[in-house]
Design a protein around this motif. Structure first.
Motif, PDB file in Angstrom:
ATOM      1  N   HIS A  89       0.825  -1.211   0.000  1.00 39.76           N
ATOM      2  CA  HIS A  89       0.000   0.000   0.000  1.00 39.76           C
ATOM      3  C   HIS A  89       0.867   1.274   0.000  1.00 39.76           C
ATOM      4  O   HIS A  89       0.356   2.362  -0.220  1.00 39.76           O
ATOM      5  CB  HIS A  89      -0.943   0.015   1.207  1.00 39.76           C
ATOM      6  N   ASP A 146      -7.747  -1.935  -1.714  1.00 43.96           N
ATOM      7  CA  ASP A 146      -8.732  -2.867  -1.168  1.00 43.96           C
ATOM      8  C   ASP A 146     -10.091  -2.408  -1.668  1.00 43.96           C
ATOM      9  O   ASP A 146     -10.451  -1.235  -1.510  1.00 43.96           O
ATOM     10  CB  ASP A 146      -8.698  -2.841   0.368  1.00 43.96           C
ATOM     11  N   GLU A 203      -6.644 -12.630   0.732  1.00 47.48           N
ATOM     12  CA  GLU A 203      -7.350 -11.343   0.791  1.00 47.48           C
ATOM     13  C   GLU A 203      -8.082 -11.120  -0.528  1.00 47.48           C
ATOM     14  O   GLU A 203      -7.520 -10.537  -1.459  1.00 47.48           O
ATOM     15  CB  GLU A 203      -6.367 -10.186   1.048  1.00 47.48           C
ATOM     16  N   HIS A 208      -7.950  -7.426  -1.952  1.00 45.78           N
ATOM     17  CA  HIS A 208      -6.723  -6.652  -2.202  1.00 45.78           C
ATOM     18  C   HIS A 208      -6.200  -6.883  -3.624  1.00 45.78           C
ATOM     19  O   HIS A 208      -5.738  -7.956  -3.968  1.00 45.78           O
ATOM     20  CB  HIS A 208      -5.662  -7.042  -1.164  1.00 45.78           C
TER      21      HIS A 208
HETATM   22 ZN   LIG Z   1      -4.815  -4.277   1.242  1.00 42.24          ZN
END
Ligand SMILES: [Zn+2]
Length: 242
Positions: free
Chosen positions: A121, A128, A184, A187
């Protein structure tokens, strides 16, 4: 689109940019501070922050998803080193207060959160995403929300089918043999930028950076721990992104 075709198209489109001239090959350069979240990059987006190219690609993808009734909404994008440090230290304090030893707390944090200076990030390429058309659950970023009975299942199916054609790839896949961060499904990374950034990142002496990292618990970052963290948490990701 196959990754190879995608990369071919990407490099061709980069090469065709007029200011680069016909004979220049484009190699993006990133400073160490850019890669560690310690610079102040130029970022774009309404309610989120991404590098210019990633932002443009995201808007295209968002427009296409909207036609299918999906409202791609970014809940997290660029995060600075300082921001990641706040996340890390908040979790560290909470877990050690709950009775975990420092090492147990660190192991628990790195199931989902990164050590400051190692977050994708930091790059302005990763985000996200949830579906803003759905009623937001108490915790949006849970795997179950993206499974067949979850509120974001429709988004997941659409993204599985289309995200790559806009340059967006899942980073922490559901591949069972993958180590490091857990699955995730929210993401995504803009691969045309984050692939070269990861390459550049690998030239940094991460050992040294992490050992000099003045964050809570960093005195417990042993050589062995750092080696494993780099191998599993930074590099054991979707193989298309390496
Ligand atoms: Zn993330």
């Amino acid at each position: 689109m196959q990754r190879r075709d995608f990369l071919k198209q990407t490099s061709l489109s980069i090469l065709s940019l007029p200011f680069l001239g016909a004979f220049t090959s484009y190699i993006p350069e990133f400073s160490k501070n850019d890669l560690l979240g310690k610079s102040t990059p130029l970022l774009y987006g309404k309610g989120y922050r991404l590098q210019k190219e990633a932002h443009k690609a995201f808007l295209k993808m968002k427009k296409a998803a909207a036609k299918e009734g999906i409202n791609l909404q970014v809940v997290s994008s660029y995060r600075s080193y300082a921001h990641q440090k706040r996340i890390w230290e908040r979790k560290y304090k909470r877990f050690t207060k709950q009775g975990l030893s420092p090492i147990q707390a660190i192991e628990k944090i790195i199931q989902y959160s990164t050590i400051p200076g190692t977050s994708r990030h930091h790059w302005g390429t990763d985000l996200d995403i949830i579906d803003g058309n759905q009623k937001r659950p108490k915790s949006s970023l849970l795997q179950e929300n993206f499974e067949s009975k979850g509120v974001y299942y429709k988004q997941k199916i659409w993204m599985d089918k289309h995200a790559q054609s806009y340059g967006f790839y899942l980073v922490y896949t559901s591949e069972l043999t993958r180590k490091g961060f857990k699955y995730e499904p929210w993401h995504y990374t803009y691969a045309p930028l984050s692939i070269p950034m990861l390459k550049a990142y690998q030239n940094i002496d991460i050992h040294q950076e992490l050992q000099q990292n003045n964050v809570l618990g960093s005195q417990y970052f042993s050589e062995e721990f750092i080696k494993k963290y780099i191998f599993e948490n930074i590099l054991d990701i979707n193989p298309s992104l390496i």
